[in-house]
Design a protein around this motif. Structure first.
Motif, PDB file in Angstrom:
ATOM      1  N   ASP A  60       0.798  -1.217  -0.032  1.00  0.00           N
ATOM      2  CA  ASP A  60       0.014   0.066  -0.193  1.00  0.00           C
ATOM      3  C   ASP A  60       1.085   1.316  -0.037  1.00  0.00           C
ATOM      4  N   GLU A  61       2.055   1.273   0.667  1.00  0.00           N
ATOM      5  CA  GLU A  61       2.868   2.393   0.747  1.00  0.00           C
ATOM      6  C   GLU A  61       3.331   2.571  -0.568  1.00  0.00           C
ATOM      7  N   PHE A  62       3.722   1.514  -1.350  1.00  0.00           N
ATOM      8  CA  PHE A  62       4.445   1.634  -2.879  1.00  0.00           C
ATOM      9  C   PHE A  62       3.211   2.139  -3.724  1.00  0.00           C
ATOM     10  N   GLU A 100       7.636   2.708 -12.738  1.00  0.00           N
ATOM     11  CA  GLU A 100       7.947   1.377 -13.241  1.00  0.00           C
ATOM     12  C   GLU A 100       8.313   0.472 -11.832  1.00  0.00           C
ATOM     13  N   THR A 101       9.523   0.986 -11.276  1.00  0.00           N
ATOM     14  CA  THR A 101      10.050   0.368 -10.177  1.00  0.00           C
ATOM     15  C   THR A 101       9.103   0.259  -8.943  1.00  0.00           C
ATOM     16  N   GLU A 106       5.466  -3.246  -5.517  1.00  0.00           N
ATOM     17  CA  GLU A 106       4.079  -3.325  -5.072  1.00  0.00           C
ATOM     18  C   GLU A 106       3.669  -4.773  -5.519  1.00  0.00           C
ATOM     19  N   LYS A 107       3.986  -5.315  -6.619  1.00  0.00           N
ATOM     20  CA  LYS A 107       3.728  -6.489  -7.166  1.00  0.00           C
ATOM     21  C   LYS A 107       4.422  -7.542  -6.232  1.00  0.00           C
ATOM     22  N   TYR A 108       5.763  -7.301  -6.068  1.00  0.00           N
ATOM     23  CA  TYR A 108       6.364  -8.487  -5.167  1.00  0.00           C
ATOM     24  C   TYR A 108       5.885  -8.293  -3.725  1.00  0.00           C
ATOM     25  N   CYS A 109       5.374  -7.113  -3.302  1.00  0.00           N
ATOM     26  CA  CYS A 109       5.009  -7.316  -1.754  1.00  0.00           C
ATOM     27  C   CYS A 109       3.625  -8.094  -2.086  1.00  0.00           C
ATOM     28  N   ALA A 114       0.480 -12.990  -0.467  1.00  0.00           N
ATOM     29  CA  ALA A 114      -0.498 -14.064  -0.988  1.00  0.00           C
ATOM     30  C   ALA A 114       0.237 -15.411  -0.554  1.00  0.00           C
ATOM     31  N   ARG A 115       1.523 -15.572  -0.479  1.00  0.00           N
ATOM     32  CA  ARG A 115       2.450 -16.598  -0.161  1.00  0.00           C
ATOM     33  C   ARG A 115       1.952 -17.013   1.329  1.00  0.00           C
TER      34      ARG A 115
END
Length: 141
Positions: A60-62, A100-101, A106-109, A114-115
């Motif tokens: 959310d921060e990203f 982009e970064t 955000e996608k990684y977090c 999800a894991r």
């Protein structure tokens, strides 16, 4: 210079851990991972929930940072001369790279959160299977 006995130094044979209050690990707050017998770690339910929430909070921060980065992407030069316009183009390109970064982070977090939620699901399924097994054997939890 020779380090004295009080200076901190890395010692690979030393066990590094944070002390727990009264020597009792608290559930959640990342607790103390218990070895699962194989590779990896096993966490209690509270810790898994906390980890998932922390990863989502970071995502959310990203996302919020991405909203602010749009100001950089929309930068305009202060004047109509070549130098101002060229500088603004470089700033906008930098803003695009920033967007982009931040999107990737955000996608990684979100994937990490999800894991941990998937691990919660696996843990719940395993507990249900054990409960069924105990019920079939005539025992109780």
């Amino acid at each position: 210079m020779v380090p004295d006995a009080q200076s901190p130094a890395y010692d690979p044979s030393r066990t590094w851990s944070m002390p727990e209050p009264n020597g009792v690990p608290a559930p959640g707050s990342y607790g103390v991972p218990a070895c699962s017998g194989g590779s990896g770690f096993a966490y209690d339910e509270a810790t898994l929930r906390e980890l998932a929430k922390d990863w989502d909070d970071l995502a959310d921060e990203f996302r919020a940072d991405r909203q602010k980065a749009y100001y950089v992407v929309g930068a305009q030069g202060p004047g109509l001369e070549y130098a101002s316009q060229g500088n603004a183009e470089l700033v906008r390109a930098s803003g695009e790279a920033l967007l982009e970064t931040l999107a990737g982070r955000e996608k990684y977090c979100r994937a990490m959160a999800a894991r941990f939620r998937a691990a919660l699901g696996e843990q719940a399924a395993a507990e249900e299977a054990h409960r069924t097994e105990i019920d079939q054997a005539g025992g109780s939890l």
